[in-house]
Design a protein around this motif. Sequence first.
Motif, mmCIF file in Angstrom:
data_model
loop_
_atom_site.group_PDB
_atom_site.id
_atom_site.type_symbol
_atom_site.label_atom_id
_atom_site.label_comp_id
_atom_site.label_asym_id
_atom_site.label_seq_id
_atom_site.Cartn_x
_atom_site.Cartn_y
_atom_site.Cartn_z
ATOM 1 N N ASP A 1 0.821 -1.210 0.000
ATOM 2 C CA ASP A 1 0.000 0.000 0.000
ATOM 3 C C ASP A 1 0.855 1.260 0.000
ATOM 4 O O ASP A 1 0.382 2.350 0.302
ATOM 5 C CB ASP A 1 -0.954 -0.005 1.191
ATOM 6 C CG ASP A 1 -0.214 0.051 2.534
ATOM 7 O OD1 ASP A 1 1.026 -0.103 2.544
ATOM 8 O OD2 ASP A 1 -0.881 0.249 3.566
ATOM 9 N N TYR A 2 2.130 1.103 -0.370
ATOM 10 C CA TYR A 2 3.040 2.236 -0.417
ATOM 11 C C TYR A 2 2.549 3.293 -1.411
ATOM 12 O O TYR A 2 2.043 2.980 -2.500
ATOM 13 C CB TYR A 2 4.442 1.766 -0.841
ATOM 14 C CG TYR A 2 5.359 2.889 -1.265
ATOM 15 C CD1 TYR A 2 6.086 3.608 -0.323
ATOM 16 C CD2 TYR A 2 5.470 3.246 -2.611
ATOM 17 C CE1 TYR A 2 6.924 4.647 -0.720
ATOM 18 C CE2 TYR A 2 6.296 4.282 -3.009
ATOM 19 C CZ TYR A 2 7.019 4.978 -2.062
ATOM 20 O OH TYR A 2 7.833 6.009 -2.456
ATOM 21 N N GLY A 3 2.726 4.550 -1.040
ATOM 22 C CA GLY A 3 2.434 5.663 -1.929
ATOM 23 C C GLY A 3 3.382 6.804 -1.626
ATOM 24 O O GLY A 3 3.810 7.004 -0.478
ATOM 25 N N GLY A 4 3.764 7.553 -2.652
ATOM 26 C CA GLY A 4 4.679 8.665 -2.448
ATOM 27 C C GLY A 4 4.526 9.718 -3.515
ATOM 28 O O GLY A 4 4.053 9.443 -4.627
ATOM 29 N N PHE A 5 4.923 10.944 -3.185
ATOM 30 C CA PHE A 5 4.906 12.029 -4.160
ATOM 31 C C PHE A 5 5.997 13.027 -3.796
ATOM 32 O O PHE A 5 6.377 13.161 -2.623
ATOM 33 C CB PHE A 5 3.530 12.710 -4.217
ATOM 34 C CG PHE A 5 3.060 13.267 -2.891
ATOM 35 C CD1 PHE A 5 3.277 14.600 -2.558
ATOM 36 C CD2 PHE A 5 2.380 12.461 -1.989
ATOM 37 C CE1 PHE A 5 2.829 15.113 -1.338
ATOM 38 C CE2 PHE A 5 1.938 12.962 -0.773
ATOM 39 C CZ PHE A 5 2.155 14.291 -0.444
ATOM 40 N N LEU B 1 -3.378 9.792 -1.379
ATOM 41 C CA LEU B 1 -2.788 11.122 -1.246
ATOM 42 C C LEU B 1 -1.833 11.408 -2.399
ATOM 43 O O LEU B 1 -1.774 12.537 -2.908
ATOM 44 C CB LEU B 1 -2.060 11.248 0.094
ATOM 45 C CG LEU B 1 -1.424 12.615 0.387
ATOM 46 C CD1 LEU B 1 -2.460 13.728 0.309
ATOM 47 C CD2 LEU B 1 -0.726 12.603 1.743
ATOM 48 N N ALA B 2 -1.085 10.397 -2.838
ATOM 49 C CA ALA B 2 -0.165 10.581 -3.965
ATOM 50 C C ALA B 2 -0.922 10.958 -5.231
ATOM 51 O O ALA B 2 -0.511 11.857 -5.975
ATOM 52 C CB ALA B 2 0.652 9.312 -4.179
ATOM 53 N N LEU B 3 -2.039 10.283 -5.484
ATOM 54 C CA LEU B 3 -2.825 10.591 -6.680
ATOM 55 C C LEU B 3 -3.510 11.953 -6.557
ATOM 56 O O LEU B 3 -3.697 12.656 -7.558
ATOM 57 C CB LEU B 3 -3.855 9.491 -6.918
ATOM 58 C CG LEU B 3 -3.263 8.102 -7.212
ATOM 59 C CD1 LEU B 3 -4.370 7.075 -7.368
ATOM 60 C CD2 LEU B 3 -2.385 8.134 -8.456
ATOM 61 N N ALA B 4 -3.860 12.337 -5.332
ATOM 62 C CA ALA B 4 -4.432 13.673 -5.121
ATOM 63 C C ALA B 4 -3.392 14.747 -5.408
ATOM 64 O O ALA B 4 -3.708 15.804 -5.974
ATOM 65 C CB ALA B 4 -4.943 13.802 -3.695
ATOM 66 N N ALA B 5 -2.145 14.489 -5.038
ATOM 67 C CA ALA B 5 -1.063 15.432 -5.342
ATOM 68 C C ALA B 5 -0.911 15.588 -6.846
ATOM 69 O O ALA B 5 -0.735 16.705 -7.357
ATOM 70 C CB ALA B 5 0.239 14.929 -4.717
#
Length: 281
Positions: free
Chosen positions: A110-114, A168-172
């Motif tokens: 479930d990792y996410g990053g921006f 949150l990454a996709l929102a960014a």
Amino acid sequence: MSFPAVVTLWFVNTATPGDVLAREPKADRGFGRKLLAQVNPAWPITPIGSFPLNRSSTPGRDEYYIAGFPGVSVVRMRVDDASALSAGNQWLGALPAADVFAVATGTDSDYGGFAHFTGETVVRSFCATRTHVIEDIGLPEPFEAPYWAGEKAEQAGGIALPFEPQDLALAAERHWLGADIGADGPDINVVGYAVDGHPEPKIEAPKPPAVKSVDAVAAKFAEKDKTYDDYEDAPVQSEGDEFAELADASVAAAKRVGRDARRRWKQFWAALRQRVRHFDR
């Protein structure tokens, strides 16, 4: 611990990237080839297709989805470890850009990053799983507020973050580009490339539809007339198609008749010349 992920890099030189993407410009095959050759001249580059980035599957290993538009360029790839986006990689300086935005989503977690880069400066970078923050650089931006407030996900309790990092990454990404990058947004046309040396896929041209005979189409009309009595209204939905089939069949039949007539005429003259040649015998 490493976090395999799909990473999308946006190289932006315009204040309104969303307007550029909304026009759904076409991707240039030559642009991606030149970019890959610049990053690694030793790569054997093979185009594998053109498709919308926002409605495609994730790239495989040794595959890159690339497009260059006026003021906006994009590269999507699979990486073995995206745990610290602020560290950058060989791609960050691949294209001149006022701003570079990196968005990563885990392939098996479930990792996410921006991350947001201005030049070589990291303005903001956040990388995490739901239970572990790997990197948190810079101040949170206003679009992050409802996620940190727990308004975008069910609360897991304990030490879990109040949101899904991938969300949150996709929102960014949406916020920075000013456009929906998902299936409901504009088509972002890209070209896929492989650098593992396999040949370009062959695409066979579609075969022309077979032309039915006049008798077959006429029989179809007759069968249709038998189905309905004089007091019923026969459906007219396919009449146009049937008349088109009849026209195609008639043209094909006329061509066959013409070919047969020419062949018989040639045979007649050949026989006549032969008889005249041997008439004195």
